[in-house]
Write a protein that holds these residues in place. Sequence first.
Motif, mmCIF file in Angstrom:
data_model
loop_
_atom_site.group_PDB
_atom_site.id
_atom_site.type_symbol
_atom_site.label_atom_id
_atom_site.label_comp_id
_atom_site.label_asym_id
_atom_site.label_seq_id
_atom_site.Cartn_x
_atom_site.Cartn_y
_atom_site.Cartn_z
ATOM 1 N N ASP A 1 41.688 31.377 45.889
ATOM 2 C CA ASP A 1 42.003 31.999 44.594
ATOM 3 C C ASP A 1 43.446 31.735 44.166
ATOM 4 O OD1 ASP A 1 39.438 33.058 44.539
ATOM 5 O OD2 ASP A 1 40.052 35.056 45.237
ATOM 6 N N ARG B 1 43.960 27.512 43.350
ATOM 7 C CA ARG B 1 43.196 26.762 42.345
ATOM 8 C C ARG B 1 44.120 26.455 41.160
ATOM 9 N NH1 ARG B 1 39.730 31.978 40.859
ATOM 10 N NH2 ARG B 1 41.233 32.924 39.468
ATOM 11 N N ARG C 1 35.304 30.176 33.357
ATOM 12 C CA ARG C 1 36.444 31.060 33.063
ATOM 13 C C ARG C 1 36.564 31.294 31.560
ATOM 14 N NH1 ARG C 1 38.656 32.432 37.573
ATOM 15 N NH2 ARG C 1 39.957 33.885 36.446
ATOM 16 N N TYR D 1 32.330 37.588 37.589
ATOM 17 C CA TYR D 1 32.278 36.273 38.268
ATOM 18 C C TYR D 1 31.208 36.292 39.366
ATOM 19 C CZ TYR D 1 36.320 34.879 35.602
ATOM 20 O OH TYR D 1 37.152 34.559 34.549
ATOM 21 N N ARG D 2 31.059 37.439 40.019
ATOM 22 C CA ARG D 2 30.014 37.558 41.051
ATOM 23 C C ARG D 2 28.622 37.471 40.409
ATOM 24 N NH1 ARG D 2 31.331 39.745 46.133
ATOM 25 N NH2 ARG D 2 33.576 40.016 46.393
ATOM 26 N N ARG E 1 27.257 41.923 46.035
ATOM 27 C CA ARG E 1 28.191 42.228 47.141
ATOM 28 C C ARG E 1 27.742 41.548 48.432
ATOM 29 N NH1 ARG E 1 32.375 43.646 44.180
ATOM 30 N NH2 ARG E 1 31.511 44.651 42.366
ATOM 31 N N SER F 1 41.744 40.910 47.036
ATOM 32 C CA SER F 1 40.679 41.772 47.575
ATOM 33 C C SER F 1 41.227 42.727 48.621
ATOM 34 C CB SER F 1 39.612 40.948 48.298
ATOM 35 O OG SER F 1 39.231 39.867 47.557
ATOM 36 N N ARG G 1 39.522 33.384 51.035
ATOM 37 C CA ARG G 1 39.354 33.648 49.604
ATOM 38 C C ARG G 1 40.716 33.740 48.911
ATOM 39 N NH1 ARG G 1 36.407 37.580 46.838
ATOM 40 N NH2 ARG G 1 36.281 38.966 48.627
ATOM 41 N N GLY H 1 41.263 42.527 37.773
ATOM 42 C CA GLY H 1 40.830 41.195 38.192
ATOM 43 C C GLY H 1 41.943 40.412 38.843
ATOM 44 N N ARG H 2 42.026 39.123 38.465
ATOM 45 C CA ARG H 2 43.037 38.248 39.069
ATOM 46 C C ARG H 2 43.985 37.659 38.029
ATOM 47 N NH1 ARG H 2 39.918 39.752 42.497
ATOM 48 N NH2 ARG H 2 39.587 38.901 44.578
ATOM 49 N N ASP H 3 43.486 37.494 36.801
ATOM 50 C CA ASP H 3 44.255 36.811 35.746
ATOM 51 C C ASP H 3 44.359 37.677 34.499
ATOM 52 O OD1 ASP H 3 41.572 36.797 35.108
ATOM 53 O OD2 ASP H 3 41.616 34.807 34.181
ATOM 54 N N LYS I 1 42.723 47.928 44.550
ATOM 55 C CA LYS I 1 42.812 47.885 43.084
ATOM 56 C C LYS I 1 41.563 48.425 42.394
ATOM 57 C CE LYS I 1 41.903 43.285 42.693
ATOM 58 N NZ LYS I 1 40.754 42.637 42.275
ATOM 59 N N SER J 1 34.062 30.618 40.151
ATOM 60 C CA SER J 1 35.141 31.132 39.301
ATOM 61 C C SER J 1 36.251 30.101 39.089
ATOM 62 C CB SER J 1 35.711 32.450 39.858
ATOM 63 O OG SER J 1 36.275 32.250 41.123
ATOM 64 N N VAL K 1 31.449 32.652 45.209
ATOM 65 C CA VAL K 1 32.154 33.077 43.989
ATOM 66 C C VAL K 1 33.474 32.333 43.740
ATOM 67 C CG1 VAL K 1 33.296 35.109 45.028
ATOM 68 C CG2 VAL K 1 32.773 35.097 42.585
ATOM 69 N N THR L 1 36.283 42.761 36.380
ATOM 70 C CA THR L 1 35.989 41.362 36.017
ATOM 71 C C THR L 1 35.506 40.549 37.217
ATOM 72 O OG1 THR L 1 38.262 40.599 36.332
ATOM 73 C CG2 THR L 1 37.662 41.392 34.127
ATOM 74 N N GLY L 2 35.882 40.983 38.432
ATOM 75 C CA GLY L 2 35.367 40.304 39.632
ATOM 76 C C GLY L 2 33.845 40.385 39.676
HETATM 77 O O1 DC Z 1 37.496 41.232 43.020
HETATM 78 P P1 DC Z 1 36.317 40.513 43.665
HETATM 79 O O2 DC Z 1 36.493 40.233 45.126
HETATM 80 O O3 DC Z 1 35.009 41.155 43.358
HETATM 81 O O4 DC Z 1 36.313 39.080 42.921
HETATM 82 C C1 DC Z 1 35.363 38.115 43.214
HETATM 83 C C2 DC Z 1 35.921 36.719 42.994
HETATM 84 O O5 DC Z 1 36.068 36.464 41.599
HETATM 85 C C3 DC Z 1 37.251 36.428 43.650
HETATM 86 O O6 DC Z 1 37.077 35.489 44.692
HETATM 87 C C4 DC Z 1 38.113 35.827 42.577
HETATM 88 C C5 DC Z 1 37.278 35.793 41.348
HETATM 89 N N1 DC Z 1 37.917 36.425 40.204
HETATM 90 C C6 DC Z 1 38.603 35.626 39.332
HETATM 91 O O7 DC Z 1 38.715 34.433 39.572
HETATM 92 N N2 DC Z 1 39.172 36.153 38.221
HETATM 93 C C7 DC Z 1 39.062 37.464 37.961
HETATM 94 N N3 DC Z 1 39.613 37.964 36.851
HETATM 95 C C8 DC Z 1 38.363 38.314 38.860
HETATM 96 C C9 DC Z 1 37.810 37.759 39.985
#
Ligand code: DC
Length: 221
Positions: A181, A184, A109, A39-40, A91, A13, A177, A131-133, A17, A103, A99, A35-36
């Motif tokens: 994240d 996990r 997932r 999950y939100r 938000r 975050s 966070r 996103g993250r993954d 990005k 998530s 979240v 993609t965040g």
């Molecule tokens: O990018 P963001 O802060 O809006 O994402 C919100 C949450 O979602 C963040 O804590 C991690 C999770 N997330 C995730 O696990 N996998 C993703 N592809 C995108 C976000």
Amino acid sequence: MPNSLIIAIDGPSGSGKSSVSRAVATELGLDYLDTGSMYRAMTWFIQNLGIDVTDAESVATAAKAEVIQPSIDPSEPGIRVSGRDVSMEIRGPEVTQGVSAVSAVPAVRELMVNLQREIAAKSQTGIVVEGRDICAVVLPQAPVKLFITADPQARANRRAKENGAEVSSTKDDLAKRDLADSTRTISPLEVAPGARVIDTTHMELSEVIAQVVDLARAAHG
Ligand code: DC
């Protein structure tokens, strides 16, 4: 730009990005998927049902993919849950605090990853997915894979400015966070094999956008 370019962008975050992803999608005429926000929106859906987000079993039972309806238009990003626009609500502090727990639930997932792959596969123009993954799990075959980051102070400064919030509490929230994240067990936030790292700490947004556009053009001929 020829069809079906996929640009996968991960990062923590406040790294810039989202702004970069949207701007690159706009410049190259591609779709854009945050993609965040999915999950939100799922977290909002679960909380709205009155389910405790730390009760992983109930979260897994209640989660459904078809209720999550993201926009893929970079000029009008947003998301609906069963037709209701929740772009603002997701938000807020309640969703932001819930979240990470939602998530981290494997069933959530799996649903979201499948939906993300479906959306990318259907895209006519090509798509920027952030996103993250995304690089490691969702779209490892993407020709452009990036990990956009910045140091924690720079990220806190940017997020606090965006939200009109205090820097030190924002920095604490981000650290919490990041820790949740990245530690996990399922799909932790990390640099995927083959992903290029862009550290934006000392870069202007416009420089980052230009760099990603160049990389995309080079990858796609
Ligand atoms: O990018 P963001 O802060 O809006 O994402 C919100 C949450 O979602 C963040 O804590 C991690 C999770 N997330 C995730 O696990 N996998 C993703 N592809 C995108 C976000």
